[in-house]
Design an enzyme around this catalytic site. Structure first.
Site, mmCIF file in Angstrom:
data_model
loop_
_atom_site.group_PDB
_atom_site.id
_atom_site.type_symbol
_atom_site.label_atom_id
_atom_site.label_comp_id
_atom_site.label_asym_id
_atom_site.label_seq_id
_atom_site.Cartn_x
_atom_site.Cartn_y
_atom_site.Cartn_z
ATOM 1 N N HIS A 137 46.341 64.715 88.170
ATOM 2 C CA HIS A 137 46.990 64.340 86.906
ATOM 3 C C HIS A 137 48.364 65.025 86.897
ATOM 4 O O HIS A 137 48.541 66.070 87.531
ATOM 5 C CB HIS A 137 46.114 64.878 85.770
ATOM 6 C CG HIS A 137 46.554 64.518 84.394
ATOM 7 N ND1 HIS A 137 47.517 65.223 83.726
ATOM 8 C CD2 HIS A 137 46.141 63.542 83.548
ATOM 9 C CE1 HIS A 137 47.685 64.692 82.518
ATOM 10 N NE2 HIS A 137 46.859 63.667 82.392
ATOM 11 N N ASP A 214 41.204 72.070 88.137
ATOM 12 C CA ASP A 214 41.468 71.364 86.890
ATOM 13 C C ASP A 214 40.165 70.670 86.496
ATOM 14 O O ASP A 214 39.776 69.670 87.102
ATOM 15 C CB ASP A 214 42.613 70.363 87.120
ATOM 16 C CG ASP A 214 42.806 69.408 85.956
ATOM 17 O OD1 ASP A 214 41.966 69.401 85.035
ATOM 18 O OD2 ASP A 214 43.792 68.649 85.979
ATOM 19 N N GLN A 217 38.300 66.595 83.521
ATOM 20 C CA GLN A 217 37.401 65.434 83.555
ATOM 21 C C GLN A 217 36.015 65.788 84.070
ATOM 22 O O GLN A 217 35.105 64.959 84.011
ATOM 23 C CB GLN A 217 38.008 64.324 84.443
ATOM 24 C CG GLN A 217 39.316 63.773 83.944
ATOM 25 C CD GLN A 217 39.172 62.946 82.674
ATOM 26 O OE1 GLN A 217 38.084 62.487 82.312
ATOM 27 N NE2 GLN A 217 40.274 62.758 81.964
ATOM 28 N N LYS A 240 38.026 66.727 75.354
ATOM 29 C CA LYS A 240 37.279 65.824 76.256
ATOM 30 C C LYS A 240 35.807 66.239 76.311
ATOM 31 O O LYS A 240 34.986 65.559 76.907
ATOM 32 C CB LYS A 240 37.899 65.858 77.659
ATOM 33 C CG LYS A 240 39.322 65.284 77.689
ATOM 34 C CD LYS A 240 39.827 65.193 79.097
ATOM 35 C CE LYS A 240 41.328 65.175 79.208
ATOM 36 N NZ LYS A 240 41.959 63.923 78.798
ATOM 37 N N CYS A 378 48.681 58.924 83.547
ATOM 38 C CA CYS A 378 49.360 60.199 83.858
ATOM 39 C C CYS A 378 49.016 60.634 85.279
ATOM 40 O O CYS A 378 48.854 61.842 85.549
ATOM 41 C CB CYS A 378 49.000 61.290 82.859
ATOM 42 S SG CYS A 378 49.414 60.877 81.177
HETATM 43 N N1 C6P Z 1 43.820 63.078 80.923
HETATM 44 C C1 C6P Z 1 43.378 60.742 80.480
HETATM 45 O O1 C6P Z 1 43.371 59.742 79.761
HETATM 46 P P1 C6P Z 1 45.301 67.727 78.163
HETATM 47 O O2 C6P Z 1 46.233 66.617 77.783
HETATM 48 O O3 C6P Z 1 46.022 69.038 78.387
HETATM 49 O O4 C6P Z 1 44.116 67.840 77.274
HETATM 50 O O5 C6P Z 1 44.660 67.298 79.575
HETATM 51 C C2 C6P Z 1 45.506 66.991 80.650
HETATM 52 C C3 C6P Z 1 44.706 66.541 81.824
HETATM 53 C C4 C6P Z 1 44.669 67.348 82.943
HETATM 54 N N2 C6P Z 1 43.928 67.021 84.004
HETATM 55 C C5 C6P Z 1 43.196 65.898 84.031
HETATM 56 C C6 C6P Z 1 42.355 65.606 85.235
HETATM 57 C C7 C6P Z 1 43.201 65.027 82.939
HETATM 58 O O6 C6P Z 1 42.479 63.922 82.979
HETATM 59 C C8 C6P Z 1 43.992 65.349 81.812
HETATM 60 C C9 C6P Z 1 44.077 64.415 80.645
HETATM 61 C C10 C6P Z 1 43.753 62.070 79.886
HETATM 62 O O7 C6P Z 1 43.065 60.686 81.663
HETATM 63 C C11 C6P Z 1 45.000 61.971 79.049
HETATM 64 S S1 C6P Z 1 46.432 61.676 79.998
#
Ligand code: C6P
Length: 420
Positions: A137, A214, A217, A240, A378
């Site tokens: 991401h 990370d 997910q 999430k 993203c």
């Molecule tokens: N992905 C998706 O629709 P934040 O925004 O900080 O809570 O998470 C960022 C982020 C970082 N790593 C991974 C693997 C992610 O999937 C995400 C967030 C969402 O896939 C929103 S872009």
């Protein structure tokens, strides 16, 4: 097309998860969208909240609102205790060694930026290399690029194969004496791939290189035990994980966090301030400058209470069944290509049609009450890797059902008719 081969759909059994009961805990799922029952398949973007979490936020603001770590009065002490209790729940949930290793942050993005700026700027230098994978991401790419620009380090990328799996041999080749940090996603948001993170950690540790995972997910789907994974840092977002937005966690090994300088300065992160010199607070507060998202932390604790009350074997079996059922149903649609066919996947299916844009599919699905995400998620380098501008992505959670996947499939057929 290729189907994730090791995934087989199971007939529902008496041992199945009681999804009806779970759905009743999520009030938002009862609503209609465009006159149709909501089918929420955008859980990768954010998951819905059980009543327990909503109640805990409500209770906090109606009965408990106060600043923490500061007041001597009743409300402040009670809010502090609730916030710190949430930290303990999270520690047990991911099996961290101590509460000091859990930093409340805004989310995964802030957690990774914290490590890049604090650890990276302190311990990396010009010519050093940082390894990420091709399925990251942007949150696990851009903070490292910023660091590279600041200090003259170099970003190296582990390639992924056509199924969307990390190529471990290439990773081993990239690991050299120059490698000073590895930061890899546990689960890809765009492909659903579960990365071989234990190997990623083991190979890096053979060279004494720290690893950040990370977990944005992974955490809603997999049992995460940071000690078993052996990682040095683990980042995830509350929203999430059925918790509130604006709160997340950075787990870090105490030894590393201790050696790192603060990321931000302000209240709560200090023990003594004079104009000559400031002494920083102990862990984890050294990294928690300013008033945090108190309700968010408490709400995340409530989300964890909810999750630990579930039978996780049944949840995993149910999610596996959803993925298998959806993969098989979508694979039968003419012209549909699934992007991301790894052997190890969570319930995320990205797909494309050659002649219909992902956004158009998403818009038609929305008219049917089906919420999916369409775009680059993203993760633009993933799109580049597969030569597509965007995908439509259905991402499942424990409250989804086979019936909802049937609605998704008939919505896709409708899109095919419209864009014939
Ligand atoms: N992905 C998706 O629709 P934040 O925004 O900080 O809570 O998470 C960022 C982020 C970082 N790593 C991974 C693997 C992610 O999937 C995400 C967030 C969402 O896939 C929103 S872009």
């Amino acid at each position: 097309m290729k189907v994730a081969h090791e995934i087989t759909a199971q007939a529902p059994s008496a041992q199945a998860l009681d999804v009806g009961k779970i759905r009743a805990d999520f009030p938002i799922l009862r609503q209609k969208v465009h006159g149709k029952p909501l089918v929420y398949l955008d859980n990768g973007a954010t998951s819905q909240k059980p009543q327990m979490v909503i109640d805990s936020l409500n209770r906090y603001y109606s009965e408990g609102n106060s600043n923490i770590h500061r007041g001597v009065h009743f409300l402040s002490e009670r809010a502090t205790e609730a916030y710190e209790t949430a930290r303990q729940k999270i520690r047990r949930f991911i099996n961290a060694g101590s509460d000091q290793e859990l930093i409340f942050v805004r989310g995964t993005t802030e957690a990774i930026n914290l490590v890049a700026q604090s650890y990276g700027r302190t311990f990396l230098k010009k010519g050093d290399e940082i390894i990420v994978s091709a399925m990251e991401h942007h949150s696990n790419i851009v903070p490292w690029q910023i660091l590279c620009e600041q200090i003259g380090a170099r970003l190296r990328v582990i390639p992924i194969n056509h199924d969307g799996e990390i190529v471990l041999e290439e990773y081993r080749r990239l690991l050299t004496d120059k490698t000073k940090f590895v930061s890899v996603t546990h689960v890809s948001n765009a492909l659903g791939t579960i990365a071989p993170v234990k190997e990623v950690v083991r190979f890096a540790h053979e060279r004494c290189v720290p690893v950040l995972l990370d977990g944005a997910q992974a955490i809603p789907h997999l049992k995460v035990d940071v000690q078993e994974l052996g990682c040095d840092f683990y980042a995830f977002s509350g929203h999430k994980l059925f918790g509130p937005t604006g709160v997340g966690i950075l787990y870090g090994r105490a030894g590393l966090l201790d050696a790192m300088p603060p990321y931000q300065g302000g209240g709560d992160m200090i023990s003594l301030v004079t104009f000559e010199k400031t002494h920083y607070n102990v862990l984890p507060y050294k990294f928690e400058a300013g008033t945090p998202h108190i309700a968010g932390g408490i709400g995340l604790g409530a989300a964890i209470d909810y999750l630990v009350g579930l039978d996780w074997e049944r949840v995993a079996a149910h999610e596996h069944d959803l993925l298998a059922y959806a993969t098989s149903a979508l694979s039968r649609i003419d012209g549909l290509r699934i992007i991301g066919t790894a052997r190890e996947k969570v319930g995320v299916i990205s797909f494309v049609f050659d002649h219909i844009h992902a956004h158009d599919v998403g818009t038609i699905l929305d008219q049917e009450g089906v919420a999916v995400r369409a775009g680059h998620h993203c993760a633009m380098p993933v799109m580049q890797r597969f030569g597509v501008p965007a995908t439509t992505r259905a991402s499942f959670a424990l409250y989804n059902t086979r019936d909802e996947i049937d609605v998704l499939v008939s919505g896709i057929h409708r899109a095919l008719k419209v864009f014939k």
